[in-house]
Design a protein around this motif. Structure first.
Motif, PDB file in Angstrom:
ATOM      1  N   MET A  88       0.860  -1.199   0.022  1.00  0.00           N
ATOM      2  CA  MET A  88       0.113   0.119  -0.003  1.00  0.00           C
ATOM      3  C   MET A  88       0.935   1.318  -0.037  1.00  0.00           C
ATOM      4  SD  MET A  88      -3.001  -1.321  -0.217  1.00  0.00           S
ATOM      5  CE  MET A  88      -3.959  -0.086   0.094  1.00  0.00           C
ATOM      6  N   GLY A  90       3.344   4.086   0.122  1.00  0.00           N
ATOM      7  CA  GLY A  90       4.761   4.105  -0.371  1.00  0.00           C
ATOM      8  C   GLY A  90       5.422   2.698  -0.573  1.00  0.00           C
ATOM      9  N   SER A  91       4.507   1.440  -0.218  1.00  0.00           N
ATOM     10  CA  SER A  91       5.165   0.152  -0.688  1.00  0.00           C
ATOM     11  C   SER A  91       4.685  -0.401  -1.839  1.00  0.00           C
ATOM     12  CB  SER A  91       4.622  -0.866   0.628  1.00  0.00           C
ATOM     13  OG  SER A  91       5.496  -0.571   1.727  1.00  0.00           O
ATOM     14  N   SER A 134       5.585  -4.382   3.085  1.00  0.00           N
ATOM     15  CA  SER A 134       5.098  -3.598   4.216  1.00  0.00           C
ATOM     16  C   SER A 134       6.296  -3.331   5.200  1.00  0.00           C
ATOM     17  CB  SER A 134       3.937  -4.405   4.809  1.00  0.00           C
ATOM     18  OG  SER A 134       3.529  -3.604   5.852  1.00  0.00           O
ATOM     19  N   LYS A 135       6.331  -1.949   5.181  1.00  0.00           N
ATOM     20  CA  LYS A 135       7.465  -1.320   6.184  1.00  0.00           C
ATOM     21  C   LYS A 135       7.218  -1.820   7.579  1.00  0.00           C
ATOM     22  CE  LYS A 135       9.930   2.789   7.759  1.00  0.00           C
ATOM     23  NZ  LYS A 135      11.092   1.978   7.615  1.00  0.00           N
ATOM     24  N   SER A 136       6.106  -1.370   8.055  1.00  0.00           N
ATOM     25  CA  SER A 136       5.645  -1.949   9.527  1.00  0.00           C
ATOM     26  C   SER A 136       5.308  -3.229   9.437  1.00  0.00           C
ATOM     27  CB  SER A 136       4.180  -1.248   9.526  1.00  0.00           C
ATOM     28  OG  SER A 136       3.123  -1.683   8.832  1.00  0.00           O
ATOM     29  N   THR A 139       0.166  -3.796   7.988  1.00  0.00           N
ATOM     30  CA  THR A 139      -0.946  -3.281   7.192  1.00  0.00           C
ATOM     31  C   THR A 139      -1.900  -4.167   6.985  1.00  0.00           C
ATOM     32  OG1 THR A 139       0.703  -1.155   6.419  1.00  0.00           O
ATOM     33  CG2 THR A 139      -1.368  -1.933   4.823  1.00  0.00           C
ATOM     34  N   GLN A 270       1.082  11.004  -3.075  1.00  0.00           N
ATOM     35  CA  GLN A 270       1.234  10.489  -1.643  1.00  0.00           C
ATOM     36  C   GLN A 270       2.251  11.236  -1.080  1.00  0.00           C
ATOM     37  OE1 GLN A 270       3.393   6.859  -0.661  1.00  0.00           O
ATOM     38  NE2 GLN A 270       2.429   6.383   1.437  1.00  0.00           N
ATOM     39  N   GLU A 274       0.703  13.367   2.099  1.00  0.00           N
ATOM     40  CA  GLU A 274       1.047  12.874   3.484  1.00  0.00           C
ATOM     41  C   GLU A 274       2.081  13.412   4.173  1.00  0.00           C
ATOM     42  OE1 GLU A 274       2.095   8.386   4.230  1.00  0.00           O
ATOM     43  OE2 GLU A 274       0.146   8.231   4.395  1.00  0.00           O
ATOM     44  N   HIS A 447      -3.965   6.130   2.013  1.00  0.00           N
ATOM     45  CA  HIS A 447      -2.225   6.095   2.530  1.00  0.00           C
ATOM     46  C   HIS A 447      -1.772   6.847   1.477  1.00  0.00           C
ATOM     47  CE1 HIS A 447      -2.541   1.937   4.477  1.00  0.00           C
ATOM     48  NE2 HIS A 447      -3.568   1.571   3.358  1.00  0.00           N
TER      49      HIS A 447
HETATM   50  O1  F6P Z   1       4.748  -0.183   4.244  1.00  0.00           O
HETATM   51  P1  F6P Z   1       3.646  -0.275   5.189  1.00  0.00           P
HETATM   52  O2  F6P Z   1       3.894  -0.129   6.715  1.00  0.00           O
HETATM   53  O3  F6P Z   1       2.625  -1.430   4.948  1.00  0.00           O
HETATM   54  O4  F6P Z   1       2.703   1.191   5.144  1.00  0.00           O
HETATM   55  C1  F6P Z   1       2.115   1.373   3.736  1.00  0.00           C
HETATM   56  C2  F6P Z   1       1.516   2.966   3.966  1.00  0.00           C
HETATM   57  O5  F6P Z   1       0.888   3.183   4.844  1.00  0.00           O
HETATM   58  C3  F6P Z   1       1.199   4.253   5.492  1.00  0.00           C
HETATM   59  O6  F6P Z   1       1.994   3.772   6.624  1.00  0.00           O
HETATM   60  C4  F6P Z   1       0.001   5.141   5.951  1.00  0.00           C
HETATM   61  O7  F6P Z   1      -0.635   5.622   4.971  1.00  0.00           O
HETATM   62  C5  F6P Z   1       2.038   4.913   4.661  1.00  0.00           C
HETATM   63  O8  F6P Z   1       2.973   6.004   4.921  1.00  0.00           O
HETATM   64  C6  F6P Z   1       2.611   3.768   3.926  1.00  0.00           C
HETATM   65  O9  F6P Z   1       3.395   4.156   2.811  1.00  0.00           O
END
Ligand code: F6P
Length: 526
Positions: A88, A90-91, A134-136, A139, A270, A274, A447
């Motif tokens: 999603m 930035g990913s 997904s960075k986090s 998601t 974005q 954002e 996002h």
């Molecule tokens: O890469 P992730 O952690 O899945 O997040 C996807 C997107 O959701 C957000 O964290 C919030 O919209 C964006 O900044 C990020 O690009």
């Protein structure tokens, strides 16, 4: 008295340069501080976040290590020539621009629409490699895609070990997804943790899916490396000129100029929305189809064209005189826009690295998935369209929605391929309303411009379109389906917008094809 700034083949042209902003940023030593990744540049409140979000300034150098690794992986997976990217914001936005611009096939899955997900699952599964990005690692959309693909491979008769070979996971070190990826036996590529999603184009998030799709990522890295020195200099700093000019606009109409880049505006949308849309400030990107597409040119709207090869300011045959044009190679474009956004954040006195209001919609969605959709009484039923909002009829409700507002945001929780025609609504509403009008496919806009809608200037009017899916699709291992998740995301965003007393019209299409024709017809009949 248009001015042009150039570096490493990238040119920024500004019709009315924001000279005073440029000089003020130089006087504060902003270029040198940015180049040095100095987290104090945006003030004490932003410093903790900036301290772990400036890696993008030179991440392209660290990304060089990916070149041999990805070449080897692409050879290893040569039989899997259908690359799907589940991610999603930035990913996924940068790989989408990179592969579209460079003519490589990539299926981007950034939706919860059951039909769109089902179509991807049914496309060449046996030859599919799924990049789960997904960075986090938390998601919900991306986790749902991962679950659906995993189950599809098992249903196709693969063993877990065989299924694991079909997955490449890109995530931050130590994320929940990095642990799951190990269990899956997936290939795992850990990303630069000091880069936020919307700044991650030149990290593994932008480069892994692109390389697997056949892009020569070394060229992108070289283009960024050649451009990089310019962001730290006081003179001849294209990114600084761009950031200064953007900081004075309230709306930025973004259009490809047709000279080689495709869809860069969707990525920049974005990054800008954002990063700047908070504390009731910021500028709203309005992605338009062509430089001559209808936009409402308010006195704070900048027409911004982006291209690969044209000399800045010259748009052949369109009669458009862009307020800003940015022309140059894609690798340099990414770094230029990222630095420009960071400079604009400094000029606007906001933190360009956090997204305080995105969490709100995510939390609303989670609560609704838990407790069920809030009930609502329709305001009108008009053919295949059920309307929730004032007006009494489709035509009246739409016109009432954008009366005396600053901009209109159309948000479509539909299938961006099967329901693509609805995107033409943007031009119709922009023409009819005379307002800057954005169109976002949901939930991907959540996002992107989603932060701006909630944290930016509170002058938006919101048109939310949902549609009954022809057939729903389970999210394996979860008590909800994709259709329920999609509806919960829509309801969660309605709650966030209603809490700000923003004008909101929710149109639900009980028959998508008929409803889309009805909706477009309602605007055309005016
Ligand atoms: O890469 P992730 O952690 O899945 O997040 C996807 C997107 O959701 C957000 O964290 C919030 O919209 C964006 O900044 C990020 O690009």
């Amino acid at each position: 008295m248009s001015e042009v700034w150039s570096a490493a083949g990238l040119t920024v042209q500004v019709a009315e340069p924001a000279q005073e902003v440029y000089e003020s940023l130089v006087a504060q030593d902003a270029p040198a501080k940015l180049a040095a990744k100095d987290p104090t540049l945006w003030g004490p409140d932003a410093q903790p976040e900036a301290a772990v979000r400036l890696g993008w300034v030179d991440t392209f150098e660290r990304s060089r290590a990916l070149i041999p690794q990805l070449a080897e992986l692409r050879d290893e997976l040569a039989d899997l020539d259908h690359v799907v990217l589940a991610g999603m914001g930035g990913s996924s936005l940068a790989p989408e621009v990179i592969t579209r611009t460079l003519g490589k096939a990539l299926t981007v899955l950034d939706t919860t629409d059951p039909g769109q997900v089902r179509a991807a699952l049914g496309d060449r599964l046996e030859r599919t490699v799924v990049v789960v990005a997904s960075k986090s690692g938390s998601t919900i959309e991306t986790d749902s895609h991962r679950r659906a693909y995993w189950q599809a491979f098992l249903d196709a008769g693969l063993t877990p070990a065989e299924a694991g070979r079909h997955f490449v996971v890109v995530t931050d070190p130590g994320s929940p997804l990095s642990a799951v990826a190990q269990e899956m036996g997936a290939f795992v590529i850990l990303a630069d943790p000091d880069v936020g999603g919307r700044y991650s184009a030149l990290t593994a998030f932008g480069l892994v899916p692109s390389a697997l799709a056949g892009v020569d990522i070394a060229e992108l890295i070289d283009q960024a490396a050649e451009f990089a020195p310019s962001i730290g200099q006081a003179e001849e700093n294209p990114a600084l000129a761009l950031g200064a000019a953007l900081s004075r606009a309230h709306y930025a109409a973004l259009a490809d100029d047709g000279s080689g880049l495709t869809g860069l505006g969707d990525w920049a949308e974005q990054l800008i929305a954002e990063s700047t849309g908070k504390e009731s400030k910021g500028l709203l990107p309005v992605v338009i189809e062509t430089p001559t597409s209808p936009i409402a040119k308010t006195d704070h709207t900048a027409i911004v064209t982006m291209g690969g090869s044209l000399y800045a300011k010259t748009i052949p045959g369109s009669g458009v005189q862009p307020d800003i044009s940015v022309n140059g190679p894609l690798g340099a474009q990414f770094l230029c826009w990222e630095a420009a956004t960071a400079f604009a954040g400094k000029a606007l006195s906001i933190n360009p690295f956090d997204q305080p209001n995105v969490t709100e919609s995510k939390e609303n969605t989670a609560r609704i998935l838990e407790s069920g959709l809030p009930s609502a009484e329709p305001d009108f039923v008009d053919g295949a369209v059920i309307g929730y909002g004032v007006g009494g009829s489709l035509e009246a409700a739409i016109r009432l929605l954008f009366t005396d507002q600053g901009y209109v945001a159309i948000m479509a929780y539909l299938d961006r391929f099967a329901d693509a025609e609805i995107a033409t609504l943007r031009e119709l509403v922009a023409t009819e309303s005379g307002l800057p009008t954005t169109f976002g496919w949901a939930p991907r806009f959540l996002h992107s411009t989603g932060q701006f809608h909630k944290g930016g200037p509170q002058v938006g009017a919101f048109l939310q379109i949902t549609g009954t899916p022809a057939e729903d699709l389970a999210v394996p291992g979860k008590p909800y389906t994709f259709g329920q998740l999609q509806a919960a995301q829509a309801a969660g965003d309605r709650l966030a917008l209603a809490s700000r007393q923003r004008p909101l019209l929710h149109l639900h299409l009980t028959d998508r094809n008929a409803g889309i024709k009805q909706l477009l017809g309602a605007l055309k009949s005016s």
